[in-house]
Each structure stands twice: as structure tokens, then as C-alpha cells.
Scaffold this motif. Structure first.
Motif, PDB file in Angstrom:
ATOM      1  N   TYR A  43       1.420  -5.397   4.048  1.00  0.00           N
ATOM      2  CA  TYR A  43       0.529  -6.110   4.968  1.00  0.00           C
ATOM      3  C   TYR A  43       0.415  -7.579   4.577  1.00  0.00           C
ATOM      4  O   TYR A  43       0.282  -7.901   3.387  1.00  0.00           O
ATOM      5  CB  TYR A  43      -0.881  -5.521   4.935  1.00  0.00           C
ATOM      6  CG  TYR A  43      -1.013  -4.122   5.459  1.00  0.00           C
ATOM      7  CD1 TYR A  43      -0.955  -3.027   4.599  1.00  0.00           C
ATOM      8  CD2 TYR A  43      -1.205  -3.875   6.819  1.00  0.00           C
ATOM      9  CE1 TYR A  43      -1.073  -1.733   5.074  1.00  0.00           C
ATOM     10  CE2 TYR A  43      -1.333  -2.585   7.300  1.00  0.00           C
ATOM     11  CZ  TYR A  43      -1.268  -1.522   6.428  1.00  0.00           C
ATOM     12  OH  TYR A  43      -1.393  -0.238   6.906  1.00  0.00           O
ATOM     13  N   TRP A  87     -11.012  -5.761   8.364  1.00  0.00           N
ATOM     14  CA  TRP A  87     -12.046  -6.375   7.546  1.00  0.00           C
ATOM     15  C   TRP A  87     -13.391  -6.221   8.233  1.00  0.00           C
ATOM     16  O   TRP A  87     -13.533  -6.539   9.416  1.00  0.00           O
ATOM     17  CB  TRP A  87     -11.718  -7.849   7.342  1.00  0.00           C
ATOM     18  CG  TRP A  87     -12.718  -8.628   6.585  1.00  0.00           C
ATOM     19  CD1 TRP A  87     -12.966  -8.578   5.248  1.00  0.00           C
ATOM     20  CD2 TRP A  87     -13.618  -9.607   7.118  1.00  0.00           C
ATOM     21  NE1 TRP A  87     -13.968  -9.465   4.912  1.00  0.00           N
ATOM     22  CE2 TRP A  87     -14.376 -10.110   6.045  1.00  0.00           C
ATOM     23  CE3 TRP A  87     -13.857 -10.105   8.394  1.00  0.00           C
ATOM     24  CZ2 TRP A  87     -15.357 -11.077   6.205  1.00  0.00           C
ATOM     25  CZ3 TRP A  87     -14.828 -11.083   8.566  1.00  0.00           C
ATOM     26  CH2 TRP A  87     -15.568 -11.554   7.470  1.00  0.00           C
ATOM     27  N   LEU A 137     -13.835  -3.327   3.739  1.00  0.00           N
ATOM     28  CA  LEU A 137     -12.733  -3.150   4.674  1.00  0.00           C
ATOM     29  C   LEU A 137     -12.629  -1.672   4.989  1.00  0.00           C
ATOM     30  O   LEU A 137     -13.160  -0.835   4.262  1.00  0.00           O
ATOM     31  CB  LEU A 137     -11.415  -3.655   4.071  1.00  0.00           C
ATOM     32  CG  LEU A 137     -11.429  -5.086   3.514  1.00  0.00           C
ATOM     33  CD1 LEU A 137     -11.633  -5.101   2.014  1.00  0.00           C
ATOM     34  CD2 LEU A 137     -10.142  -5.817   3.883  1.00  0.00           C
ATOM     35  N   GLN A 192       0.834  -1.197   0.000  1.00  0.00           N
ATOM     36  CA  GLN A 192       0.000   0.000   0.000  1.00  0.00           C
ATOM     37  C   GLN A 192       0.869   1.247   0.000  1.00  0.00           C
ATOM     38  O   GLN A 192       1.739   1.408   0.858  1.00  0.00           O
ATOM     39  CB  GLN A 192      -0.942   0.030   1.202  1.00  0.00           C
ATOM     40  CG  GLN A 192      -1.929   1.187   1.149  1.00  0.00           C
ATOM     41  CD  GLN A 192      -2.894   1.211   2.302  1.00  0.00           C
ATOM     42  OE1 GLN A 192      -2.556   0.822   3.434  1.00  0.00           O
ATOM     43  NE2 GLN A 192      -4.122   1.652   2.043  1.00  0.00           N
ATOM     44  N   ASN A 240     -12.384 -17.850   6.845  1.00  0.00           N
ATOM     45  CA  ASN A 240     -13.145 -16.920   6.002  1.00  0.00           C
ATOM     46  C   ASN A 240     -14.384 -16.376   6.709  1.00  0.00           C
ATOM     47  O   ASN A 240     -15.213 -15.714   6.091  1.00  0.00           O
ATOM     48  CB  ASN A 240     -13.502 -17.548   4.663  1.00  0.00           C
ATOM     49  CG  ASN A 240     -14.329 -18.813   4.814  1.00  0.00           C
ATOM     50  OD1 ASN A 240     -14.968 -19.019   5.837  1.00  0.00           O
ATOM     51  ND2 ASN A 240     -14.318 -19.646   3.795  1.00  0.00           N
ATOM     52  N   SER A 241     -14.465 -16.639   8.007  1.00  0.00           N
ATOM     53  CA  SER A 241     -15.503 -15.971   8.790  1.00  0.00           C
ATOM     54  C   SER A 241     -14.925 -14.778   9.535  1.00  0.00           C
ATOM     55  O   SER A 241     -15.670 -13.992  10.124  1.00  0.00           O
ATOM     56  CB  SER A 241     -16.126 -16.947   9.793  1.00  0.00           C
ATOM     57  OG  SER A 241     -15.149 -17.430  10.686  1.00  0.00           O
ATOM     58  N   LEU A 242     -13.603 -14.643   9.497  1.00  0.00           N
ATOM     59  CA  LEU A 242     -12.940 -13.493  10.115  1.00  0.00           C
ATOM     60  C   LEU A 242     -11.545 -13.348   9.508  1.00  0.00           C
ATOM     61  O   LEU A 242     -10.560 -13.882  10.029  1.00  0.00           O
ATOM     62  CB  LEU A 242     -12.854 -13.637  11.632  1.00  0.00           C
ATOM     63  CG  LEU A 242     -12.197 -12.468  12.373  1.00  0.00           C
ATOM     64  CD1 LEU A 242     -12.825 -11.135  11.981  1.00  0.00           C
ATOM     65  CD2 LEU A 242     -12.300 -12.688  13.879  1.00  0.00           C
ATOM     66  N   TYR A 243     -11.480 -12.617   8.417  1.00  0.00           N
ATOM     67  CA  TYR A 243     -10.181 -12.326   7.817  1.00  0.00           C
ATOM     68  C   TYR A 243      -9.430 -11.353   8.727  1.00  0.00           C
ATOM     69  O   TYR A 243     -10.032 -10.436   9.295  1.00  0.00           O
ATOM     70  CB  TYR A 243     -10.348 -11.667   6.449  1.00  0.00           C
ATOM     71  CG  TYR A 243     -10.952 -12.539   5.379  1.00  0.00           C
ATOM     72  CD1 TYR A 243     -11.967 -12.057   4.566  1.00  0.00           C
ATOM     73  CD2 TYR A 243     -10.484 -13.829   5.145  1.00  0.00           C
ATOM     74  CE1 TYR A 243     -12.510 -12.834   3.556  1.00  0.00           C
ATOM     75  CE2 TYR A 243     -11.023 -14.619   4.140  1.00  0.00           C
ATOM     76  CZ  TYR A 243     -12.038 -14.113   3.350  1.00  0.00           C
ATOM     77  OH  TYR A 243     -12.582 -14.887   2.354  1.00  0.00           O
ATOM     78  N   THR A 244      -8.133 -11.523   8.835  1.00  0.00           N
ATOM     79  CA  THR A 244      -7.325 -10.602   9.625  1.00  0.00           C
ATOM     80  C   THR A 244      -6.056 -10.229   8.875  1.00  0.00           C
ATOM     81  O   THR A 244      -5.590 -10.971   7.997  1.00  0.00           O
ATOM     82  CB  THR A 244      -6.957 -11.204  10.994  1.00  0.00           C
ATOM     83  OG1 THR A 244      -6.397 -12.513  10.800  1.00  0.00           O
ATOM     84  CG2 THR A 244      -8.172 -11.305  11.898  1.00  0.00           C
ATOM     85  N   PHE A 245      -5.510  -9.073   9.262  1.00  0.00           N
ATOM     86  CA  PHE A 245      -4.296  -8.547   8.671  1.00  0.00           C
ATOM     87  C   PHE A 245      -3.215  -8.408   9.731  1.00  0.00           C
ATOM     88  O   PHE A 245      -3.515  -8.224  10.927  1.00  0.00           O
ATOM     89  CB  PHE A 245      -4.547  -7.152   8.087  1.00  0.00           C
ATOM     90  CG  PHE A 245      -5.395  -7.130   6.856  1.00  0.00           C
ATOM     91  CD1 PHE A 245      -6.784  -7.160   6.942  1.00  0.00           C
ATOM     92  CD2 PHE A 245      -4.822  -7.063   5.595  1.00  0.00           C
ATOM     93  CE1 PHE A 245      -7.575  -7.133   5.803  1.00  0.00           C
ATOM     94  CE2 PHE A 245      -5.597  -7.029   4.445  1.00  0.00           C
ATOM     95  CZ  PHE A 245      -6.975  -7.065   4.555  1.00  0.00           C
ATOM     96  N   GLY A 246      -1.979  -8.434   9.287  1.00  0.00           N
ATOM     97  CA  GLY A 246      -0.895  -8.010  10.152  1.00  0.00           C
ATOM     98  C   GLY A 246      -0.984  -6.502  10.337  1.00  0.00           C
ATOM     99  O   GLY A 246      -1.718  -5.812   9.620  1.00  0.00           O
ATOM    100  N   ASN A 270     -17.667  -9.268  10.610  1.00  0.00           N
ATOM    101  CA  ASN A 270     -16.684  -9.261  11.685  1.00  0.00           C
ATOM    102  C   ASN A 270     -17.453  -9.181  13.014  1.00  0.00           C
ATOM    103  O   ASN A 270     -18.288  -8.287  13.194  1.00  0.00           O
ATOM    104  CB  ASN A 270     -15.749  -8.054  11.528  1.00  0.00           C
ATOM    105  CG  ASN A 270     -14.585  -8.079  12.495  1.00  0.00           C
ATOM    106  OD1 ASN A 270     -14.729  -8.439  13.665  1.00  0.00           O
ATOM    107  ND2 ASN A 270     -13.426  -7.669  12.018  1.00  0.00           N
ATOM    108  N   LEU A 302      -5.366  -2.162   8.372  1.00  0.00           N
ATOM    109  CA  LEU A 302      -6.592  -2.557   7.687  1.00  0.00           C
ATOM    110  C   LEU A 302      -7.472  -3.429   8.583  1.00  0.00           C
ATOM    111  O   LEU A 302      -6.982  -4.334   9.264  1.00  0.00           O
ATOM    112  CB  LEU A 302      -6.226  -3.339   6.421  1.00  0.00           C
ATOM    113  CG  LEU A 302      -5.501  -2.508   5.362  1.00  0.00           C
ATOM    114  CD1 LEU A 302      -4.693  -3.394   4.431  1.00  0.00           C
ATOM    115  CD2 LEU A 302      -6.508  -1.682   4.577  1.00  0.00           C
ATOM    116  N   ARG A 309     -18.231  -9.717   4.558  1.00  0.00           N
ATOM    117  CA  ARG A 309     -18.298 -10.171   3.163  1.00  0.00           C
ATOM    118  C   ARG A 309     -19.707 -10.591   2.816  1.00  0.00           C
ATOM    119  O   ARG A 309     -20.503 -10.980   3.701  1.00  0.00           O
ATOM    120  CB  ARG A 309     -17.328 -11.339   2.942  1.00  0.00           C
ATOM    121  CG  ARG A 309     -17.640 -12.571   3.776  1.00  0.00           C
ATOM    122  CD  ARG A 309     -16.479 -13.554   3.915  1.00  0.00           C
ATOM    123  NE  ARG A 309     -15.950 -14.108   2.691  1.00  0.00           N
ATOM    124  CZ  ARG A 309     -15.987 -15.414   2.395  1.00  0.00           C
ATOM    125  NH1 ARG A 309     -16.559 -16.274   3.210  1.00  0.00           N
ATOM    126  NH2 ARG A 309     -15.432 -15.843   1.274  1.00  0.00           N
TER     127      ARG A 309
END
Lengths: 108, 124
Positions: free
Chosen positions: A87, B47, B37, A38, A94-100, B60, B45, B50
Motif C-alpha cells: 500500500y 484512516w 485505522l 502487509q 494530515n487532516s485526511l490521510y489516504t491509502f492506495g 476522517n 486500509l 488521529r
């Protein structure tokens, strides 16, 4: 929740350097790990999916490795356009996507 | 080439409802999962949730009680509503398509493409 911890949080490097960013998951996520770049004021851009597959159009100086809970993104021969924030993101759950939390790559 | 562009009010008053749409051009929304998001200024970021083109949705847990997503296949767009907003909801909001592949009976998904993002400020 699956927590992703990136290190370092920030990194200074010079053009031409090789840098590695790591991403550690709080559990085994097999290879459900994606990397994004990004730049300020822009949307994230997909670089690598499935831990090691380079997205079409992304320069080959970017590479990803890892499986299980430990992953890394390596950029060889840094170019000016590579200075950005990176990131990792897990899609194992896939019920809770997370990022660093992100790694900001700055010019030294 | 599929393109997404978030749109909606740039400012919302506290306790009111934030409403955004994400029209998709260059391709059909059918057959995909679409995510929302957000990113507060200077932060990472998050989320939000969806939705599939059938209307199935996953949110979430941290926002589930306040979020509603919808799909309008006739307009080829998805929508987001967040109610009872506070200053903590101030962020750039993105929509993104989930693209992926099936491997060993599981879908591997990633976000691509993304919209440009739209800044929503919660302020009176």
C-alpha cells in the motif's frame, strides 16, 4: 480528498524477479508518500517513507522513487517473504490521510 | 521498543457503540500523534482519525459524526469510540503511532509502529 491510485492491483512474479508498483496521486504531494507491506493476518509494516527513504531494517532490495504526483516501489530479486500486499499512503494532508487500494503480489 | 495492542469487545450489536483501547508499552505516548485505522476483510486500509497527547484530534470526515478519540496519559493509552455502528463498521481495527521528521517547516509523518489489530464484528 487526495486520491491515490496504485497499479497494478495484482501482480504475479517469480522468485528472483524485479517488480515495480506505481502510485499516482490526484495532486502534487511533493514527497509525502509512504509505502507499507502487509501479509495476511498481520498489521502493515512500514517499508519506505518520504517516497525514497528506506525504513531501518528493511532489505535494500526495496527502493522507492518519485516526487510530485508519481511514485513507484521497486523490489529487485524477489524473495519468498516478499509476496504480500503493498500500500502507498499520503501524509501531505494530515487532516485526511489516504491509502492506495493496494497491490497484491503473488507467486507465479 | 514501543508496542501497541488494541483491545475491546470482538462483537458489537448494530446501533450500539464500539469501544477500543490501545495501551502503549515500551515508551511514553506523550509528544506524538496517534492514529486509528481499520480494514474490512479483504479490503484496503481506511484512516479513521488521529489524536495528539494534548487531546487535539482530527477525524476522517466520512466518520466524524460518529467517532470520538481520547488520550489517557496516566494509563499511557489511547481510546476509540464509534457510535451507531452498522455492519459496515465490521473490520480489523488498528492503532498506530505517527512517527516523522520536520523538514522545511512541515512534519513528514508515517505510521510506525502499528498494533497487531483487533477484529470487531457488528452483529446481533
Amino acid at each position: 480528498d487526495i486520491q491515490l491510485t496504485q497499479s497494478p492491483s495484482s501482480l504475479s512474479a517469480s522468485i528472483g524477479d524485479r517488480v515495480t508498483i506505481t502510485c499516482r496521486a490526484s495532486q502534487n504531494i511533493i514527497n509525502f508518500l509512504n509505502w507499507y507491506q502487509q501479509k495476511p493476518g498481520k498489521a502493515p509494516k512500514l517499508l519506505i517513507y518520504d517516497a525514497s527513504t528506506l525504513q531501518s531494517g528493511v532489505p535494500s532490495r526495496f527502493s522507492g522513487t518519485g516526487s510530485g504526483a508519481d511514485f513507484s516501489l521497486t523490489i529487485t530479486s524477489l524473495q519468498l517473504e516478499d509476496f504480500a500486499t503493498y500500500y502507498c499512503q499520503q501524509s501531505y494532508s494530515n487532516s485526511l490521510y489516504t491509502f492506495g487500494q493496494g497491490t497484491k503480489l503473488e507467486i507465479k | 521498543q514501543v508496542q501497541l495492542q488494541e483491545s475491546g469487545p470482538g462483537q458489537v450489536k448494530p446501533s450500539e457503540t464500539l469501544s477500543l483501547t490501545c495501551p502503549v508499552s515500551g515508551g511514553s505516548i506523550s509528544g506524538y500523534w496517534w492514529s486509528w485505522l481499520r480494514q474490512p476483510a479483504g479490503k484496503g486500509l481506511e484512516w479513521i482519525g488521529r489524536i495528539y497527547t494534548s487531546g487535539n484530534s482530527v477525524y476522517n470526515p466520512s466518520l466524524r459524526s460518529r467517532v470520538t478519540m481520547s488520550v489517557d496519559t496516566s494509563k499511557n493509552q489511547i481510546s476509540l469510540k464509534v457510535n451507531s455502528v452498522t455492519a459496515a463498521d465490521t473490520a480489523v481495527y488498528y492503532c498506530a503511532r505517527e512517527t516523522g521528521r520536520l523538514s522545511n517547516s512541515r512534519w513528514h509523518l508515517w505510521f510506525d509502529p502499528w498494533g497487531r489489530g483487533t477484529l470487531v464484528t457488528v452483529s446481533s
